[in-house]
Design a protein around this motif. Structure first.
Motif, mmCIF file in Angstrom:
data_model
loop_
_atom_site.group_PDB
_atom_site.id
_atom_site.type_symbol
_atom_site.label_atom_id
_atom_site.label_comp_id
_atom_site.label_asym_id
_atom_site.label_seq_id
_atom_site.Cartn_x
_atom_site.Cartn_y
_atom_site.Cartn_z
ATOM 1 N N PHE A 27 27.571 -5.959 5.321
ATOM 2 C CA PHE A 27 29.001 -5.949 5.616
ATOM 3 C C PHE A 27 29.673 -4.740 4.971
ATOM 4 C CE2 PHE A 27 33.370 -7.430 4.478
ATOM 5 C CZ PHE A 27 33.867 -7.618 5.764
ATOM 6 N N LYS A 28 29.269 -4.424 3.745
ATOM 7 C CA LYS A 28 29.876 -3.310 3.013
ATOM 8 C C LYS A 28 29.584 -1.955 3.653
ATOM 9 C CE LYS A 28 30.021 -5.429 -1.559
ATOM 10 N NZ LYS A 28 29.446 -5.394 -2.931
ATOM 11 N N THR A 29 28.539 -1.869 4.480
ATOM 12 C CA THR A 29 28.203 -0.592 5.118
ATOM 13 C C THR A 29 29.093 -0.288 6.312
ATOM 14 O OG1 THR A 29 26.533 -1.511 6.616
ATOM 15 C CG2 THR A 29 25.788 -0.802 4.417
ATOM 16 N N GLY A 30 29.833 -1.274 6.796
ATOM 17 C CA GLY A 30 30.745 -1.078 7.923
ATOM 18 C C GLY A 30 30.780 -2.298 8.806
ATOM 19 N N THR A 31 31.964 -2.579 9.328
ATOM 20 C CA THR A 31 32.160 -3.753 10.177
ATOM 21 C C THR A 31 33.236 -3.431 11.195
ATOM 22 O OG1 THR A 31 32.456 -6.155 10.145
ATOM 23 C CG2 THR A 31 33.891 -4.871 8.685
ATOM 24 N N LEU A 32 33.550 -4.386 12.038
ATOM 25 C CA LEU A 32 34.613 -4.195 13.015
ATOM 26 C C LEU A 32 35.973 -4.338 12.330
ATOM 27 C CD1 LEU A 32 33.107 -6.243 15.946
ATOM 28 C CD2 LEU A 32 33.503 -3.793 15.897
ATOM 29 N N PRO A 33 36.965 -3.582 12.793
ATOM 30 C CA PRO A 33 38.295 -3.685 12.188
ATOM 31 C C PRO A 33 38.807 -5.129 12.220
ATOM 32 C CG PRO A 33 38.189 -1.800 13.663
ATOM 33 C CD PRO A 33 36.912 -2.574 13.851
ATOM 34 N N GLY A 34 39.262 -5.602 11.072
ATOM 35 C CA GLY A 34 39.826 -6.941 10.973
ATOM 36 C C GLY A 34 38.828 -8.065 10.800
ATOM 37 N N ALA A 35 37.533 -7.748 10.790
ATOM 38 C CA ALA A 35 36.510 -8.789 10.663
ATOM 39 C C ALA A 35 36.492 -9.371 9.256
ATOM 40 C CB ALA A 35 35.135 -8.219 10.995
ATOM 41 N N ILE A 36 36.126 -10.639 9.182
ATOM 42 C CA ILE A 36 35.887 -11.266 7.887
ATOM 43 C C ILE A 36 34.386 -11.460 7.723
ATOM 44 C CG2 ILE A 36 38.135 -12.421 7.829
ATOM 45 C CD1 ILE A 36 36.616 -15.066 8.513
ATOM 46 N N ASN A 37 33.934 -11.572 6.477
ATOM 47 C CA ASN A 37 32.513 -11.743 6.206
ATOM 48 C C ASN A 37 32.234 -13.153 5.723
ATOM 49 O OD1 ASN A 37 30.163 -10.692 3.732
ATOM 50 N ND2 ASN A 37 29.770 -10.813 5.893
ATOM 51 N N LEU A 38 31.428 -13.860 6.497
ATOM 52 C CA LEU A 38 30.918 -15.169 6.116
ATOM 53 C C LEU A 38 29.406 -15.121 6.336
ATOM 54 C CD1 LEU A 38 33.597 -17.522 7.708
ATOM 55 C CD2 LEU A 38 33.038 -17.352 5.283
ATOM 56 N N PRO A 39 28.648 -14.707 5.319
ATOM 57 C CA PRO A 39 27.203 -14.579 5.497
ATOM 58 C C PRO A 39 26.552 -15.891 5.930
ATOM 59 C CG PRO A 39 27.902 -13.547 3.454
ATOM 60 C CD PRO A 39 29.075 -14.322 3.982
ATOM 61 N N SER A 40 25.723 -15.815 6.951
ATOM 62 C CA SER A 40 25.121 -17.026 7.514
ATOM 63 C C SER A 40 24.266 -17.778 6.505
ATOM 64 C CB SER A 40 24.291 -16.685 8.757
ATOM 65 O OG SER A 40 23.230 -15.815 8.413
ATOM 66 N N LYS A 41 23.669 -17.081 5.575
ATOM 67 C CA LYS A 41 22.748 -17.731 4.639
ATOM 68 C C LYS A 41 23.431 -18.293 3.391
ATOM 69 C CE LYS A 41 18.589 -15.356 6.158
ATOM 70 N NZ LYS A 41 18.899 -15.507 7.508
ATOM 71 N N THR A 42 24.689 -17.931 3.135
ATOM 72 C CA THR A 42 25.338 -18.364 1.885
ATOM 73 C C THR A 42 26.714 -18.994 2.066
ATOM 74 O OG1 THR A 42 26.271 -16.171 1.501
ATOM 75 C CG2 THR A 42 24.119 -16.634 0.508
ATOM 76 N N SER A 43 27.212 -19.113 3.269
ATOM 77 C CA SER A 43 28.585 -19.591 3.478
ATOM 78 C C SER A 43 28.716 -21.098 3.605
ATOM 79 C CB SER A 43 29.184 -18.935 4.723
ATOM 80 O OG SER A 43 29.383 -17.567 4.481
ATOM 81 N N PHE A 44 27.602 -21.793 3.669
ATOM 82 C CA PHE A 44 27.643 -23.236 3.835
ATOM 83 C C PHE A 44 27.072 -23.926 2.605
ATOM 84 C CE2 PHE A 44 27.546 -21.378 8.041
ATOM 85 C CZ PHE A 44 28.609 -22.020 8.650
#
Length: 125
Positions: A27-44
């Motif tokens: 995520f830190k390397t670049g994402t879409l404008p306005g996107a939020i980060n919820l990593p699939s392996k750690t967000s639940f």
């Protein structure tokens, strides 16, 4: 949920939230404008469960997701698009029916020359 493979079809959606389900390092390397980060392996709370029944771990991004309930949620994964589908299935089980997965994820976006931006990490700690 639906799976799309072109970003033009997403441009017509009025209320949407883009969820980048890659890990924080990607995520830190670049994402879409306005996107939020919820990593699939750690967000639940129970990310190893075979059954996609779990709760979101508390974070600023999960609060943004909760406040966007009713909006179209666009899930964008990294190299392994199965992560995006598994993530969307978990969101579906939590009551988010308006889900779209961008097939090909960030690999597709990069091949199309999409503009990625560095996230403002002060907003999501």
């Amino acid at each position: 949920f639906e799976i799309v493979d072109d970003i033009e079809s997403l441009a017509t959606i009025e209320r949407l939230l883009i969820v980048d389900c890659r890990d924080e390092a990607d995520f830190k390397t670049g994402t879409l404008p306005g996107a939020i980060n919820l990593p699939s392996k750690t967000s639940f709370e129970d990310p190893t469960s075979e059954v996609p029944i779990s709760t979101l771990r508390p974070s600023l991004s999960s609060i943004k997701l909760i406040s966007a309930r009713g909006s179209r949620i666009i899930v964008v994964a990294g190299k392994d698009t199965r992560d995006g589908q598994a993530f969307a299935e978990r969101l579906l089980s939590l009551g988010y029916p308006k889900l779209t997965i961008l097939h090909g994820g960030f690999n597709l976006l990069r091949s199309l020359g999409a503009t990625l931006e560095l996230p403002d990490l002060r907003e999501d700690s």
